[in-house]
Structures are given as structure tokens and as C-alpha cells.
Motif scaffolding. Structure first.
Motif, PDB file in Angstrom:
ATOM      1  N   ASN A 297       0.818  -1.212   0.000  1.00 13.78           N
ATOM      2  CA  ASN A 297       0.000   0.000   0.000  1.00 13.78           C
ATOM      3  C   ASN A 297       0.850   1.260   0.000  1.00 13.78           C
ATOM      4  N   GLU A 298       1.973   1.225   0.701  1.00 16.65           N
ATOM      5  CA  GLU A 298       2.858   2.393   0.757  1.00 16.65           C
ATOM      6  C   GLU A 298       3.489   2.706  -0.590  1.00 16.65           C
ATOM      7  N   GLU A 299       3.571   1.706  -1.459  1.00 20.21           N
ATOM      8  CA  GLU A 299       4.152   1.921  -2.790  1.00 20.21           C
ATOM      9  C   GLU A 299       3.106   2.373  -3.813  1.00 20.21           C
ATOM     10  N   LEU A 300       1.834   2.346  -3.445  1.00 22.17           N
ATOM     11  CA  LEU A 300       0.780   2.672  -4.403  1.00 22.17           C
ATOM     12  C   LEU A 300       0.564   4.177  -4.476  1.00 22.17           C
ATOM     13  N   ASN A 301       1.522   4.834  -5.104  1.00 19.54           N
ATOM     14  CA  ASN A 301       1.427   6.261  -5.402  1.00 19.54           C
ATOM     15  C   ASN A 301       2.101   6.493  -6.740  1.00 19.54           C
ATOM     16  N   GLY A 302       1.678   7.524  -7.448  1.00 17.51           N
ATOM     17  CA  GLY A 302       2.151   7.704  -8.803  1.00 17.51           C
ATOM     18  C   GLY A 302       1.526   6.679  -9.727  1.00 17.51           C
ATOM     19  N   PHE A 303       2.074   6.527 -10.927  1.00 16.69           N
ATOM     20  CA  PHE A 303       1.536   5.592 -11.902  1.00 16.69           C
ATOM     21  C   PHE A 303       2.089   4.202 -11.625  1.00 16.69           C
TER      22      PHE A 303
END
Length: 265
Positions: free
Chosen positions: A74-80
Motif C-alpha cells: 500500500n505504501e508503494e501505491l502512489n504515482g503511476f
């Protein structure tokens, strides 16, 4: 059978879909209605591609118990991002890392791919069609065998090549041939290929169809495909994918662009 998710787009829009996958795997009313229990607890895995990051993770732990890894994802789910994820309910093959999706293969034709599958296939027929030895694949699942078949038979990642290879494999379907495959080569473009197919028997039985159908979701900066149960845990403008449909996607992460076309299987 299993629960699957594919999503490409802005990470903050993908997060609730991942949450829905976790919840659908913990309690699946469609699975319960078929008298098969309510959980998908035989391991899980994912592929995440984001910028320079490429992470392939698999665990035999149930997805809903793997709290630290879900938090990290979840922490990596940013940007495209491009995410494919699979929560397994084993039908063939041991519960093991080897049989946990998605499977990673590299073709001698110059591309790599990750594949996940939901459904039940005739493993022995796949082995025969591919020219494999049964003893070599004695401990693996039908889904792993499918990935090996695709690796051997797929000429390239054009829509035409993909349709030819997957149509061949689809002939071995016993229940469903719901697949997601992400391809990577030496270009900056990613390709994805999705199949949505279930046998006539599954489509005609309302309880079976509720369970096996795939849903799609398209909005600004998001394209997603998911197992039916995710629609119970994430309210959105889902559409049921027509049975016997293939989707071919070109994904340009740097341009945050997704181009997709559909075809009949």
C-alpha cells in the motif's frame, strides 16, 4: 478457484481495489453459495511495476494474514503503477511457492512475462500439446503448466500472436480460463493480455457465473479487471466482461497512458 486483480493507473485509485481483494479473499459470498467455503487462503502473490521499481512477491500465507506485506505494498501505491495480484484457492497442485501466482518466465524470443490464472484446466492435455514430459511437471499445478506452455508456444507479444497461443491453451478449459499476463521487453512499453472465458456450463448456472465472471472498471487514470467478488467490496461502475473476450493493452508508464483493444477468443 481464486480471486484476481489487475490494475494500471494512479496508485491512490488502485489502493481500494487491493483492499477489496484482501476482503474478498477473507470472505467470499459467491464461493460460500457454491458450498466451497468462504476463503481463498492457499497463498498469494503480486507483481508491482512503478517507475524503476519492479517487485515480484509470493507467499503461501493467506493474503488476509500477510499484514506487513499488504502495508508495504500500500505504501508503494502512489504515482503511476501497474499491479497484478492473485489470492489462491488450490484446485490442482500442492500449496507451495512453486504453485503460487503470478508465475515469472523469460522467453528465448526476447521478452519476460508474469502470468496468473483463475479456473481449472486439463493439465495432461496441456502437457501433451506442449510436448512436455508428464514426470517433469508431476508436482506443479495446471496454472504453472499453462505458463510453461505459453513460454514455449508464444512467438511474440502482438495481439495476433497472443490470440493464437491463448486460443490453443483455452481448448483445455474445464471450468474457466481467466488469465492476466504482463509482458516486458527491451522497450519502455509494457503489454498486458487478459482473457475472460468460462465453459457454457459455468455461464448457465447462476451461482457458478456469479463466481467466475470477471469485471472491468475504466475511469480517468485507471483501468482495472477483477474477479466478481471484488465488486461486493468496492462500489464502482463495474462492467461484466463478456464471456469469451480477450483484452490487449499497451501501457506507457512515462506518459501515464493505457491503450486497450478487445477481441473475441
Amino acid at each position: 478457484m481464486c480471486r484476481i486483480l489487475f490494475a494500471a493507473g494512479e496508485g491512490e485509485k488502485v489502493q481500494p481495489l487491493l483492499d477489496a481483494l484482501v476482503n474478498a479473499s477473507r470472505k467470499d459470498p459467491y464461493k460460500e453459495a457454491r458450498g466451497k467455503g468462504g476463503q481463498h487462503r492457499d497463498g498469494w502473490g503480486y507483481l508491482l511495476i512503478k517507475g524503476e521499481l519492479e517487485r515480484h512477491y509470493r507467499s503461501t500465507m493467506p493474503i488476509f494474514n500477510d499484514i506487513k506485506e499488504i502495508q508495504a505494498l500500500n505504501e508503494e501505491l502512489n504515482g503511476f503503477v501497474v499491479l497484478m495480484a492473485h489470492a489462491r484457492a488450490a484446485s490442482q497442485g500442492d500449496v507451495s511457492l512453486l504453485n503460487t501466482h503470478p508465475f515469472a518466465f523469460s522467453s528465448w524470443r526476447g521478452f519476460s512475462f508474469w502470468l496468473l490464472h483463475n479456473g481449472d484446466l486439463d493439465k495432461e492435455r496441456l502437457i501433451e500439446m506442449a510436448g512436455f514430459e508428464s514426470n517433469d511437471l508431476a508436482g506443479v499445478s495446471d496454472s504453472y503448466t499453462l505458463a510453461a506452455y505459453i513460454s514455449r508456444n508464444l512467438r511474440g507479444t502482438s495481439k495476433e500472436d497472443l490470440l493464437e497461443a491463448y486460443r490453443g491453451a483455452m481448448k483445455t478449459t474445464r471450468t474457466s480460463f481467466n488469465t492476466v499476463t504482463v509482458f516486458q521487453d527491451d522497450t519502455q512499453e509494457l503489454r498486458a493480455f487478459i482473457t475472460a472465458y468460462s465453459t457454457e456450463k459455468r455461464v448457465k448456472d447462476p451461482k457458478d457465473w456469479d463466481y467466475v465472471k470477471l469485471l472491468s472498471l475504466e475511469r480517468k487514470n485507471l483501468f482495472a479487471v477483477a474477479s466478481s467478488t471484488l465488486g461486493l467490496y468496492h462500489s464502482a461502475s463495474w462492467e461484466i466482461i463478456k464471456n469469451g473476450t480477450a483484452m490487449h493493452l499497451s501501457i506507457l508508464p512515462q506518459e501515464r497512458k493505457i491503450i486497450h483493444v478487445t477481441a473475441d477468443l
